[in-house]
Scaffold this motif. Structure first.
Motif, PDB file in Angstrom:
ATOM      1  N   SER A   1      21.180 -50.675  -6.699  1.00 52.43           N
ATOM      2  CA  SER A   1      21.919 -51.602  -5.840  1.00 52.43           C
ATOM      3  C   SER A   1      21.511 -51.487  -4.377  1.00 52.43           C
ATOM      4  O   SER A   1      21.819 -52.373  -3.580  1.00 52.43           O
ATOM      5  N   GLY A   2      20.808 -50.411  -4.027  1.00 47.48           N
ATOM      6  CA  GLY A   2      20.321 -50.288  -2.669  1.00 47.48           C
ATOM      7  C   GLY A   2      19.457 -51.461  -2.258  1.00 47.48           C
ATOM      8  O   GLY A   2      19.463 -51.885  -1.089  1.00 47.48           O
ATOM      9  N   ALA A   3      18.713 -52.022  -3.212  1.00 49.01           N
ATOM     10  CA  ALA A   3      17.872 -53.187  -2.914  1.00 49.01           C
ATOM     11  C   ALA A   3      18.721 -54.379  -2.498  1.00 49.01           C
ATOM     12  O   ALA A   3      18.305 -55.182  -1.641  1.00 49.01           O
ATOM     13  N   LEU A   4      19.909 -54.517  -3.075  1.00 50.53           N
ATOM     14  CA  LEU A   4      20.799 -55.617  -2.699  1.00 50.53           C
ATOM     15  C   LEU A   4      21.250 -55.473  -1.250  1.00 50.53           C
ATOM     16  O   LEU A   4      21.196 -56.430  -0.469  1.00 50.53           O
ATOM     17  N   PHE A   5      21.672 -54.278  -0.863  1.00 46.70           N
ATOM     18  CA  PHE A   5      22.222 -54.090   0.475  1.00 46.70           C
ATOM     19  C   PHE A   5      21.145 -54.136   1.553  1.00 46.70           C
ATOM     20  O   PHE A   5      21.364 -54.668   2.639  1.00 46.70           O
ATOM     21  N   VAL A   6      19.980 -53.590   1.270  1.00 46.10           N
ATOM     22  CA  VAL A   6      18.876 -53.713   2.222  1.00 46.10           C
ATOM     23  C   VAL A   6      18.470 -55.180   2.341  1.00 46.10           C
ATOM     24  O   VAL A   6      18.182 -55.673   3.439  1.00 46.10           O
ATOM     25  N   GLY A   7      18.465 -55.901   1.212  1.00 44.73           N
ATOM     26  CA  GLY A   7      18.157 -57.327   1.255  1.00 44.73           C
ATOM     27  C   GLY A   7      19.157 -58.110   2.076  1.00 44.73           C
ATOM     28  O   GLY A   7      18.784 -59.005   2.852  1.00 44.73           O
ATOM     29  N   LEU A   8      20.446 -57.786   1.955  1.00 45.09           N
ATOM     30  CA  LEU A   8      21.473 -58.452   2.761  1.00 45.09           C
ATOM     31  C   LEU A   8      21.251 -58.201   4.255  1.00 45.09           C
ATOM     32  O   LEU A   8      21.337 -59.126   5.077  1.00 45.09           O
ATOM     33  N   ALA A   9      20.936 -56.942   4.597  1.00 44.97           N
ATOM     34  CA  ALA A   9      20.737 -56.599   6.011  1.00 44.97           C
ATOM     35  C   ALA A   9      19.512 -57.306   6.584  1.00 44.97           C
ATOM     36  O   ALA A   9      19.562 -57.871   7.687  1.00 44.97           O
ATOM     37  N   LEU A  10      18.422 -57.300   5.841  1.00 46.73           N
ATOM     38  CA  LEU A  10      17.207 -57.942   6.342  1.00 46.73           C
ATOM     39  C   LEU A  10      17.340 -59.454   6.318  1.00 46.73           C
ATOM     40  O   LEU A  10      16.905 -60.152   7.250  1.00 46.73           O
ATOM     41  N   GLY A  11      17.955 -60.012   5.277  1.00 44.39           N
ATOM     42  CA  GLY A  11      18.143 -61.458   5.191  1.00 44.39           C
ATOM     43  C   GLY A  11      19.020 -61.998   6.301  1.00 44.39           C
ATOM     44  O   GLY A  11      18.873 -63.152   6.723  1.00 44.39           O
ATOM     45  N   ALA A  12      19.924 -61.171   6.812  1.00 46.89           N
ATOM     46  CA  ALA A  12      20.806 -61.609   7.893  1.00 46.89           C
ATOM     47  C   ALA A  12      20.065 -61.773   9.212  1.00 46.89           C
ATOM     48  O   ALA A  12      20.520 -62.496  10.098  1.00 46.89           O
ATOM     49  N   THR A  13      18.916 -61.121   9.358  1.00 52.03           N
ATOM     50  CA  THR A  13      18.173 -61.202  10.615  1.00 52.03           C
ATOM     51  C   THR A  13      17.427 -62.518  10.768  1.00 52.03           C
ATOM     52  O   THR A  13      17.153 -62.954  11.893  1.00 52.03           O
ATOM     53  N   ASP A  14      17.081 -63.152   9.645  1.00 55.36           N
ATOM     54  CA  ASP A  14      16.313 -64.398   9.715  1.00 55.36           C
ATOM     55  C   ASP A  14      16.474 -65.148   8.399  1.00 55.36           C
ATOM     56  O   ASP A  14      16.072 -64.630   7.343  1.00 55.36           O
ATOM     57  N   PRO A  15      17.065 -66.334   8.407  1.00 52.66           N
ATOM     58  CA  PRO A  15      17.300 -67.065   7.151  1.00 52.66           C
ATOM     59  C   PRO A  15      16.020 -67.424   6.410  1.00 52.66           C
ATOM     60  O   PRO A  15      16.050 -67.659   5.203  1.00 52.66           O
ATOM     61  N   ARG A  16      14.883 -67.456   7.123  1.00 53.09           N
ATOM     62  CA  ARG A  16      13.627 -67.807   6.458  1.00 53.09           C
ATOM     63  C   ARG A  16      13.245 -66.782   5.388  1.00 53.09           C
ATOM     64  O   ARG A  16      12.531 -67.098   4.434  1.00 53.09           O
ATOM     65  N   LEU A  17      13.707 -65.538   5.542  1.00 50.88           N
ATOM     66  CA  LEU A  17      13.313 -64.478   4.613  1.00 50.88           C
ATOM     67  C   LEU A  17      13.908 -64.672   3.222  1.00 50.88           C
ATOM     68  O   LEU A  17      13.419 -64.086   2.257  1.00 50.88           O
ATOM     69  N   GLY A  18      14.945 -65.470   3.117  1.00 53.27           N
ATOM     70  CA  GLY A  18      15.566 -65.697   1.811  1.00 53.27           C
ATOM     71  C   GLY A  18      15.153 -66.994   1.157  1.00 53.27           C
ATOM     72  O   GLY A  18      15.660 -67.335   0.079  1.00 53.27           O
ATOM     73  N   GLU A  19      14.227 -67.717   1.776  1.00 55.30           N
ATOM     74  CA  GLU A  19      13.822 -69.016   1.239  1.00 55.30           C
ATOM     75  C   GLU A  19      12.759 -68.860   0.151  1.00 55.30           C
ATOM     76  O   GLU A  19      11.898 -67.984   0.225  1.00 55.30           O
ATOM     77  N   GLY A  20      12.841 -69.723  -0.844  1.00 51.64           N
ATOM     78  CA  GLY A  20      11.803 -69.793  -1.877  1.00 51.64           C
ATOM     79  C   GLY A  20      11.783 -68.633  -2.844  1.00 51.64           C
ATOM     80  O   GLY A  20      10.749 -68.367  -3.471  1.00 51.64           O
ATOM     81  N   LEU A  21      12.897 -67.919  -3.004  1.00 53.98           N
ATOM     82  CA  LEU A  21      12.924 -66.757  -3.895  1.00 53.98           C
ATOM     83  C   LEU A  21      13.643 -67.035  -5.207  1.00 53.98           C
ATOM     84  O   LEU A  21      13.878 -66.118  -5.987  1.00 53.98           O
ATOM     85  N   GLY A  22      13.996 -68.295  -5.441  1.00 46.08           N
ATOM     86  CA  GLY A  22      14.749 -68.627  -6.653  1.00 46.08           C
ATOM     87  C   GLY A  22      14.008 -68.257  -7.923  1.00 46.08           C
ATOM     88  O   GLY A  22      14.584 -67.694  -8.858  1.00 46.08           O
ATOM     89  N   LEU A  23      12.706 -68.578  -7.991  1.00 45.50           N
ATOM     90  CA  LEU A  23      11.929 -68.283  -9.194  1.00 45.50           C
ATOM     91  C   LEU A  23      11.836 -66.781  -9.431  1.00 45.50           C
ATOM     92  O   LEU A  23      11.990 -66.298 -10.568  1.00 45.50           O
TER      93      LEU A  23
END
Length: 571
Positions: A85-107
């Protein structure tokens, strides 16, 4: 005068120098990796270059989150470790810095989740169908727990002033159900449920991990749930017979709770035969759980210090890897080792677990079998089983690809429900259900659906961290926007209450019914629909009932949650 900084449609900042007293326009520097021209004034934004690099390379970003999340997950917070679950929380922290980082990851998110649940289904399938008669009370209790949790979510919405859509989203987030969120959005006709979801999701994961850490190793009366085969250690000893006995009269022999291998009589050593009568002065090797072996020793005579298995001149043994696909998926009894080779299989090593080799135990690729046979027949038994480490390190791409394709196809099928609602298994439940079916079948003619235990665990872990990293990056911005507001705090507290009430009903009901804490913990992970919770439970206890419990409630929980959110939205 301060320059006017405007944002262009391309996402680049444009400096309007016409409003300043600066004379000719400044020299334009080469573009940054993000493709945007920059003037000297943009040197103030130099730190964004690193984010531009990450935004332009989604795979780099995901694997950075996987690495950092794994490191974070290994840090102990008292008795708690976040693990995968650490990957989830690090992802939340990094994704909060720039919305572009979460784009295009659906697949990537879908792929990771599909691989994870498919491999879980393969591993749990045979146990689930074998124990289905035992599982249905757990399914009923899990459904009641979901209803109780929904009542808490709806009540919190009324008491704290949330509208029904946000309450429904908080319910789906705390129970980590994306398909239920989609149903809530459809029912609400707006994106309000996504607000509650983004805030409830991380709270639900944290509270659930705490519940698992407390409950997974609990022991209570589990009269309806026999002990896990993988959790029972095996013990071998040599017994000198003082009282004559037929094998059928030995405690646990007919139930195959113990196995016997070596028999020494009159200076000659051989393998025990099923029709042997043990005589005073004989010595035999008994294998099984410590308690069962103790009963045999008390019945036959006394334990001796020297071990017959140390003498390998006439009877020999060796751990042999099952790599022959013609053997995988067959039971130990169907190999007829006593009739064909004059030997016996006593135990099987699967992952970190030693299993007693009962006749009805199904062999899997990668199992390490311990046959005890006449010394000159050992080579034949090795040839039968395969004994190739290289072959069991490979994944059969044909069966893996075909099974995943069937699972994803099953997830696309929509079923109309009353009220104009359409239900589908989706990319999570579809591969899980198909994996369970194929795991239960074991093989179809020459096709072996299972995969080596080590390969299954490797793919499972890879799929899990990819899914969690992608979800965290995609949810980071929404989470950060509201997490520290009063609304966010209230929604977070409500999400914690939803999970806690559900856990109390589930574990309380299971204990009353005599279902083990280990199977209930797996059911709790399935009740949430959260693979990270399942991974955390498996990391804390070695018990095959955990996966079986997860498989029992995952698809059921998804259906029940989709139905309940429709009600919460309109309240």
């Amino acid at each position: 005068m301060v320059p006017d900084v405007r944002s262009t449609s391309a996402g680049c900042d444009k400096v309007d120098l016409s409003a300043t007293s600066l004379a000719p326009p400044q020299r334009i520097h080469p573009t940054y990796p993000g493709g945007c021209p920059t003037s000297d004034l943009h040197q103030l934004r130099e730190p964004s270059v690193q984010l531009d690099v990450l935004a332009s390379s989604p795979l780099l970003t995901v694997f950075l989150v996987v690495a950092l999340g794994t490191a974070f997950g290994a840090i102990p917070f008292g008795p708690l470790r976040f693990g995968a679950s650490g990957a989830l929380f690090v992802g939340l922290a990094l994704g909060a810095t720039d919305p572009r980082l979460g784009e295009g990851l659906g697949l990537l998110s879908t792929l990771g989740l599909g691989i994870f649940v498919y491999t879980v289904g393969l591993a749990a399938g045979s146990t689930f169908f074998r124990d289905l008669r035992r599982q249905w009370p757990l399914m009923v209790v899990a459904s009641l727990a979901l209803v109780a949790s929904a009542a808490v979510a709806a009540g919190a919405g009324k008491l704290l002033g949330f509208n029904g859509a946000i309450a429904a989203g908080m319910y789906t987030g705390s129970l980590t159900s994306t398909p239920a969120l989609a149903a809530a959005v459809d029912a609400a006709g707006n994106n309000d449920p996504a607000v509650g979801y983004s805030l409830g999701y991380p709270v639900g994961v944290v509270v659930a991990i705490l519940v698992v850490s407390i409950m997974v190793n609990k022991l209570w009366d589990s009269r309806r749930d026999p002990a896990s085969a993988s959790g029972a250690g095996l013990f071998a000893t040599t017994v000198e017979v003082e009282r004559p006995s037929w094998l059928a009269d030995i405690p646990g022999w007919d139930e195959q709770e113990v196995r016997m291998s070596y028999l020494a009589r009159g200076g000659h050593t051989r393998v025990v035969a099923a029709d042997d009568e043990l005589r005073p002065g004989d010595q035999v090797v008994v294998v099984g759980p410590a308690e069962a072996v103790a009963l045999v020793v008390a019945h036959l005579g006394r334990e001796v210090e020297h071990h017959l298995a140390d003498d390998r001149r006439s009877v020999d043994y060796r751990r042999v890897v099952v790599s022959n696909r013609r053997v995988a998926g067959r039971t130990v009894g169907s190999l007829d080792i006593p009739g064909r080779y004059g030997g016996v299989i006593t135990r099987i090593r699967r992952g970190d677990a030693d299993l007693l080799a009962k006749d009805d135990l199904v062999l899997e690729l990668g199992d390490r079998v311990l046959p005890v046979v006449p010394r000159d027949r050992l080579k034949e038994v090795r040839k039968l089983l395969g004994d190739s480490e290289r072959r069991v390190s490979e994944v059969d791409a044909l069966t893996m690809g075909f099974g995943m394709a069937l699972g994803l196809l099953a997830g696309l099928v929509t079923i109309p429900l009353p009220g104009g609602i359409e239900f589908s298994l989706g990319s999570a439940a579809g591969p899980l259900v198909v994996g369970m079916i194929l795991g239960g079948l074991e093989r179809s003619g020459p096709v072996v659906w299972g995969m080596p235990h080590a390969a299954n665990l490797t793919l499972r872990q890879l799929g899990l961290v990819l899914f969690l990293a992608a979800v965290g990056l995609s949810s980071g911005e929404d989470f950060a926007a509201r997490a520290f507001s009063l609304e966010g705090v209230l929604i977070g507290l409500s999400a914690a209450a939803v999970v806690i009430v559900g856990a109390l009903v589930l574990f309380g009901g299971a204990k009353r019914l005599g279902i083990s804490a280990q199977r209930t913990t797996g059911a709790f992970a399935g009740f949430l629909g959260q693979p990270a919770i399942l991974a955390d439970a498996n990391g804390r206890a070695m018990d095959d009932r955990i996966d079986a419990g997860y498989a029992a409630t995952f698809a059921l929980g998804m259906v029940v949650k989709i139905l309940l959110v429709q009600i919460i939205v309109v309240l």
